[in-house]
Design a protein around this motif. Structure first.
Motif, mmCIF file in Angstrom:
data_model
loop_
_atom_site.group_PDB
_atom_site.id
_atom_site.type_symbol
_atom_site.label_atom_id
_atom_site.label_comp_id
_atom_site.label_asym_id
_atom_site.label_seq_id
_atom_site.Cartn_x
_atom_site.Cartn_y
_atom_site.Cartn_z
ATOM 1 N N UNK A 7 0.666 -1.335 0.101
ATOM 2 C CA UNK A 7 0.022 -0.149 0.132
ATOM 3 C C UNK A 7 0.800 1.341 -0.211
ATOM 4 N N UNK A 8 2.203 1.101 0.305
ATOM 5 C CA UNK A 8 3.005 2.386 0.397
ATOM 6 C C UNK A 8 3.626 2.255 -1.139
ATOM 7 N N UNK A 9 4.155 1.601 -1.605
ATOM 8 C CA UNK A 9 4.599 1.139 -3.013
ATOM 9 C C UNK A 9 4.925 -0.335 -3.139
ATOM 10 N N UNK A 10 4.685 -0.684 -4.545
ATOM 11 C CA UNK A 10 4.706 -1.793 -4.819
ATOM 12 C C UNK A 10 6.011 -2.029 -5.768
ATOM 13 N N UNK A 11 6.797 -3.166 -5.621
ATOM 14 C CA UNK A 11 8.046 -3.094 -6.748
ATOM 15 C C UNK A 11 7.673 -3.142 -8.146
ATOM 16 N N UNK A 12 8.335 -2.945 -9.026
ATOM 17 C CA UNK A 12 8.156 -2.477 -10.433
ATOM 18 C C UNK A 12 7.422 -3.928 -10.883
ATOM 19 N N UNK A 13 6.383 -4.111 -11.364
ATOM 20 C CA UNK A 13 5.770 -5.163 -12.240
ATOM 21 C C UNK A 13 6.682 -5.369 -13.272
ATOM 22 N N UNK A 14 6.780 -6.757 -13.569
ATOM 23 C CA UNK A 14 7.720 -7.104 -14.493
ATOM 24 C C UNK A 14 7.229 -6.656 -16.137
ATOM 25 N N UNK A 15 5.917 -6.366 -16.161
ATOM 26 C CA UNK A 15 5.557 -5.666 -17.625
ATOM 27 C C UNK A 15 5.903 -4.247 -17.469
ATOM 28 N N UNK A 16 5.691 -3.667 -16.477
ATOM 29 C CA UNK A 16 6.058 -2.256 -16.267
ATOM 30 C C UNK A 16 7.709 -2.064 -16.599
ATOM 31 N N UNK A 17 8.354 -2.888 -16.438
ATOM 32 C CA UNK A 17 9.793 -2.811 -16.500
ATOM 33 C C UNK A 17 10.265 -2.966 -18.008
ATOM 34 N N UNK A 18 9.491 -4.061 -18.572
ATOM 35 C CA UNK A 18 9.636 -4.153 -19.910
ATOM 36 C C UNK A 18 9.304 -3.054 -20.876
#
Lengths: 460, 460
Positions: A7-18
């Protein structure tokens, strides 16, 4: 290292990274330029806007990208208030909104506007009727979150939206916590969200304003994003944000079922294994991945440190973990215990085994912290003849005032009172919450030379 | 595909890309949190702030990261004006500032403040004495760019800073175009810049406010970046921005020499090979990588399209390439020709061969566009007996009014006039500029039923 603070921050989603990597190569140029690099950037921006609009449930030309969820909320509130300033300068919002809404409301009040804060119940939800009653002839805007960021309770957005529509008041929904899980119920006029909450990159928020909503952007004029978000578009991040929103939505329904079961497990096992704990928030109408509880006689900061030492990353609304030394305004508005507060928000993909391990570790850690603080045993107080008592906890921080109260309550007769002198802000919330949990009567607060005097009557 | 528009946006520097990738893994969490992911993010943020502060020449606690150069300028101007509102509400700025400064100034005026726009000379530079004369007892803030974004001219920042210091007025320097090339001369009170101009990612600006400068952040309160930039820090991008600033600075001196030579070559060859061209901006006191020229009798948009077809990406301040159909305010303030305007800004690493090829292609393209538009030959007008003439160019867009003027000037007697009726905004700038270039006399502008009547006297 289980990370339980999505709820603070989520690690970058693999799709987002790509998507980010691809867009860094293809989308770094100015989308307002006529040459090929600019046209390519424009195509990427248009496609991202369409994808985000589809996920939000609006038209692409109703949606702009901002630099964060906070700036989306600020721009949305300021623009909507100004757009309807002829109607009036009243703003209605729930007491448990995100600080970005509360700060915008405070700025509005400082500039001569007026605000009504709609209270919430002990689960953290507003009562639609109470929200409706806060709407006035001069109400320019109403704000309600889709779900609470600290306790996960879903708000009755559809019901409130219907009341707002009936009153002709636009409703801004802060959907920061819920947009990754699904669209907001229809009826909103403005919607704000934040990409890094759904696994997108930081630096991207979105603001949707329904056609027909009066809106007048504030601050210096801007040439980009329909004049609603100043500055050069953060295009690679926007592309990544839109791509990951689509990706998390694809898996959201199944993952919600899985995380909801894990959270149900946390809710029941924590209540079972940790004595003197209050699990807060609505047990049913809630975000799938979020649960919050507070532990009596525990110092939140120490608890977080001990959990961190055991590799669990969680957050807390306890006063001792905030820079202002005041407990979370959400817990305060709910009237629930704030000491020893822990918020767990599971990122998608959280392993059940990590949750199990957390549930094994937590009772030990809480017991350790309590022992170190000299917390009283949980046995009910025995009958005792003493008359009323005064406990001096001045200068002592949460959870000490409550611990001192709990230590002596058994020493006074049933019907007699304990008065706690305290100047820690958290006592005002936690002493009544302790009474509620312990079945004792909270008589009230009296002014004192220093701090306040909190009076508690022993009932059992 | 040579990209010659670094002043709009530069492709991501390899160091920025590398730093961004690393920070996406290490720096996605909330730097305000106490757990290890948060502490790691905090370390990265602190290191980035130190590196950026060193490059800027300030203390780390004087510098905050914003979401863009534009928001840095907006926040800086609003905060400084408010911090000194007891002194007065006057703002002084040059006529050729970036639109973010002009928009902030317009917002200030709309809110009841007053502004003085300091004019520039034909090279685009302010006269320090004139700037000093604009400072008044009630001047709350002065703004001056370090170098102009459209013509590359460096402003006399040190001299103006000394005058501001003498008058007790804080000076905000917009260093967006120059910070990658070196630090701004000392004496500024506030400094704003934008990472994507130096090869950092989009979504990062920086605002430095010297200790002792009165500053009161405006807008809703914020918990991050000292309350000067709302919203969750865009940490991976901030890390990349700081890393690339350091990297470009390391190579800046050598690259400046190389690009300066290429720009000198463009300046001289364009003037040599393209007839009826005006190369604008200071030939010496200028950014190393930027040059701008305007071509008579040429439609800027067509020129850009033709260059794009030949794979050269450049930008333009011509009216026909702007959404507002008005020529660039910079060219207007300089009083130079705006039609057929081309800005070349070379990214670091630009190959000399690409510049050579551009210099071969440009004259052909200009000649082609002129032929298509029916532009007059460049031979000086011959003596002719005709009395004064009126040319109706109403409803015709730049560069047609100037072309029509040039076609007939030879038909009137020396000493007689040509009156051009035109309603295109660019004519107001380009007809006097044409007179200057052609050695004819610009008599003035007279009101007309539609548009304006521009009167030109034939001198030769």
């Amino acid at each position: 290292m289980p990370y339980f603070d999505a709820a603070s921050a989520a690690p970058l989603h693999p799709v987002a990274r790509q998507a980010l990597l691809a867009a860094l190569d293809e989308g770094w140029a100015d989308p307002a330029r006529l040459y090929r690099e600019g046209r390519r950037a424009r195509l990427l921006l248009d496609a991202a806007r369409e994808a985000a609009a589809e996920a939000v449930g609006c038209r692409p030309d109703e949606l702009v990208f901002t630099s964060s969820g906070t700036t989306a909320v600020h721009a949305g509130i300021a623009g909507a208030l100004s757009g309807r300033r002829r109607v009036g300068r009243h703003l209605a919002h729930s007491a448990v909104e995100h600080s970005s809404v509360l700060h915008a409301a405070a700025a509005h009040e400082a500039a001569g506007g007026s605000c009504t804060e709609v209270p919430v119940d002990r689960f953290g939800a507003v009562d639609p009727a109470a929200f409706g009653a806060a709407l006035r002839a001069d109400t320019a805007l109403a704000c309600l979150q889709s779900a609470n960021h600290e306790v996960g309770t879903e708000q009755p957005v559809a019901e409130v939206a219907a009341l707002c529509a009936g009153a002709g008041v636009p409703l801004l929904v802060d959907a920061a916590q819920s947009l990754g899980w699904g669209p907001v119920p229809a009826g909103w006029s403005l919607l704000a969200a934040s990409a890094h909450k759904w696994g997108g990159p930081a630096g991207v928020g979105l603001l949707a304003v329904r056609k027909g909503t009066r809106f007048s952007p504030q601050g210096p004029a801007g040439e980009r994003e329909s004049g609603r978000a100043p500055g050069f578009e953060n295009l690679p991040a926007i592309v990544a944000a839109a791509a990951s929103l689509r990706a998390v939505r694809d898996g959201a329904a199944a993952e919600a079922v899985r995380l909801r079961a894990l959270v149900d497990r946390i809710r029941s096992v924590v209540a079972e294994r940790v004595p003197d704990v209050e699990v807060v928030g609505d047990p049913v109408r809630r975000l799938p991945h979020l649960v919050t509880f507070s532990c009596l006689y525990v110092d939140g900061e120490t608890l977080l440190h001990e959990l961190d030492r055991r590799e669990f990353s969680v957050s807390s609304g306890s006063s001792c973990t905030s820079s202002t030394l005041t407990p979370s305004h959400v817990l305060k508005a709910m009237g629930v215990l704030s000491e020893g507060n822990v918020r767990i928000s599971l990122p998608p993909g959280t392993a059940g085994a990590d949750v199990d391990r957390f549930l094994e570790v937590l009772p030990e850690v809480v017991a350790e912290v309590r022992e170190r603080l000299g917390a009283p045993a949980t046995a009910p107080p025995s009958p005792a003849p003493a008359a009323s008592l005064v406990v001096d906890a001045l200068g002592r921080r949460c959870p000490i005032p409550v611990i001192e109260l709990a230590k002596v309550i058994g020493e006074v007769a049933v019907g007699a009172t304990v008065t706690v002198l305290a100047d820690d802000e958290a006592a005002r919330l936690d002493i009544p919450a302790w009474c509620e949990m312990r079945g004792q009567e909270y008589v009230g607060e009296e002014p004192a030379d220093r701090g306040s005097a909190y009076v508690v009557r022993r009932l059992s």
